[in-house]
Design an enzyme around this catalytic site. Sequence first.
Site, PDB file in Angstrom:
ATOM      1  N   ASP A  13       4.340   9.326  -1.895  1.00 52.79           N
ATOM      2  CA  ASP A  13       3.126   9.801  -2.547  1.00 52.79           C
ATOM      3  C   ASP A  13       2.286  10.618  -1.578  1.00 52.79           C
ATOM      4  O   ASP A  13       2.137  10.264  -0.410  1.00 52.79           O
ATOM      5  CB  ASP A  13       2.332   8.582  -3.031  1.00 52.79           C
ATOM      6  CG  ASP A  13       1.107   8.949  -3.827  1.00 52.79           C
ATOM      7  OD1 ASP A  13       1.257   9.572  -4.877  1.00 52.79           O
ATOM      8  OD2 ASP A  13      -0.010   8.606  -3.387  1.00 52.79           O
ATOM      9  N   GLU A  36       6.527  14.003  -2.704  1.00 57.32           N
ATOM     10  CA  GLU A  36       5.546  14.563  -3.620  1.00 57.32           C
ATOM     11  C   GLU A  36       4.622  15.416  -2.761  1.00 57.32           C
ATOM     12  O   GLU A  36       3.703  14.919  -2.122  1.00 57.32           O
ATOM     13  CB  GLU A  36       4.736  13.475  -4.328  1.00 57.32           C
ATOM     14  CG  GLU A  36       3.788  14.072  -5.364  1.00 57.32           C
ATOM     15  CD  GLU A  36       2.450  13.359  -5.473  1.00 57.32           C
ATOM     16  OE1 GLU A  36       1.789  13.533  -6.506  1.00 57.32           O
ATOM     17  OE2 GLU A  36       2.044  12.665  -4.524  1.00 57.32           O
TER      18      GLU A  36
END
Length: 568
Positions: free
Chosen positions: A213, A285
């Site tokens: 993330d 990401e």
Amino acid sequence: MTQQVSQSPATEEGEWWRSAVIYQIYPRSFNDSDGDGLGDLPGIVDRLDYLADLGVDALWLSPFYVSPQHDAGYDVSDYRDVDPRFGTLEDFDRMRARMAELGMRLIVDLVPNHTSSEHEWFRAAVAAGPGSPERDRYMFRDGRGEHGELPPNNWRSVFGGEAWTRLPDGQWYLHLFDSTQPDLNWENPEVWEEFRSVLRFWLDRGADGFRVDVAHGLVKAEGLPDWDHQVHMVEGEHDAREHDAPDTPLSTGSPYFDQDGVHEVYRDWHRVLAEYDGDRMLVAEAWVEPAHRLAMYVRSDEMHQAFNFDFLVAGWDWARMSRAIEDSLAESANVGAPTTWVLSNHDTVRHVSRFGLTDPIAYPKGIDADSEQPDHEQGLARGRAAALVELALPGSAYLYQGDELGLPDHTRLPAELRQDPAFARTGGEEIGRDGCRVPLPWAAGEPGHGFGADPWLPQPEEFAQLAADRQVGVPDSTHTVYRTALRVRRELGLGRGSFAWHASHDAATGLLSFVNTTGAGERVLVAANLGGAPVPLPAGEPLVLSSRDAVQDGVLRPERAVWWRLAP
């Protein structure tokens, strides 16, 4: 558009991640086994046979860790345990064992940019006071102004408002997202060692990889300089009409995203994963532009994949989609990495809804009752066609839960039920991401459309006709289109094939067309009609259609796509 030929690099079959189809599960919205309104790990186990039958190769599990859930689990308070809302570590082990029986890999989400403010480290930092080793694990700073009453710099949170919160003792801490998500200090060796330990914990329990993330956000520019630009939007969202690629929160020159120092973190993690057998992997990401900056994350000694957000935000537009495909394949090939394709995820308005808006390249910040309401039939037709483009491209493909059912966003969700922190922090200016996170419909007519009683977010009525039990095994359903495409993709090896634009690829007609040549020499024409008039196809026969009426008398209708076996 040039007739450039791009070839995915020759690889060993063991590198499963180069061509895998990976299905994202958002645990709280997938399947509820105990009737508390939240999905859970036992609920996932109950649906694994469904996913195996669909034909996916791996699952990506969004956060299931212990968390106060201020940001739906992306505020982690314990990285080594399962939140009781979702189950136990034993449930995780049972899920992983059943996945192994079904031949599926597992990718778990990792959140290294920040912890929860309820993490034991942050509680210790607050208690220890300024200048302590505990505070050095986070981004604490003294304020500006005569009495330190002003934030250390002018940075703004991605979720709205200031990126700094002041404690009663006068110091400020940085949070690029919600105030309950303090940013870690990646200049501290303790932070490095802690995440090596977390990686090994889940690798030892059978994780095959990690989705990282905010992978571009760990390292901040030296001195934390002011930056005059404002991040106004939910992470990853932007106005596609003004930009060729996402502009926030990945803007070029940002002092808190895409700093060069972040790459050493992933070189370190690459070495950790190399200690384990089984081709373990990392996927970033990273909302980064231009394409060559994103390619830096997937160099041979760093990550293995990075989400292709240029493709996601291209919209229903021939030029933008063509450019995203060509640039992404070229830049990935330069570093020997596969390209990773995605159309929707838990942070974006679902592509069926985006494609149903009047503006074909609209990229909304959420959709509510006061917004333009998408044309579902148009969005579904375009969404199926775009899916056939995605699944036929060389590389890996990610599906978001419900893509295979053609689910739209819940666009009329009442404001008082919204839970996205971006909605609250911006006073509703950001509609947020709740609309794409609504629980799945499994069975029409059952409580929660088969998800379970009293879902944590209500489902729109139209979910009943889209429920899995209304689509599985039904000819021409969206589920059948996806299932057939995944079967043919695997049989022909399209994920490991090569790419070249076809002669019919043409801006004037709006036909996006390329040839994927498999290792066995099969030549598959992939054609999607993004124009307004039917387009003739060369001699051949259909392998997969986006809808039963896609091809009529050798002509491809608008808003349709086909995989077409070319005649010798």
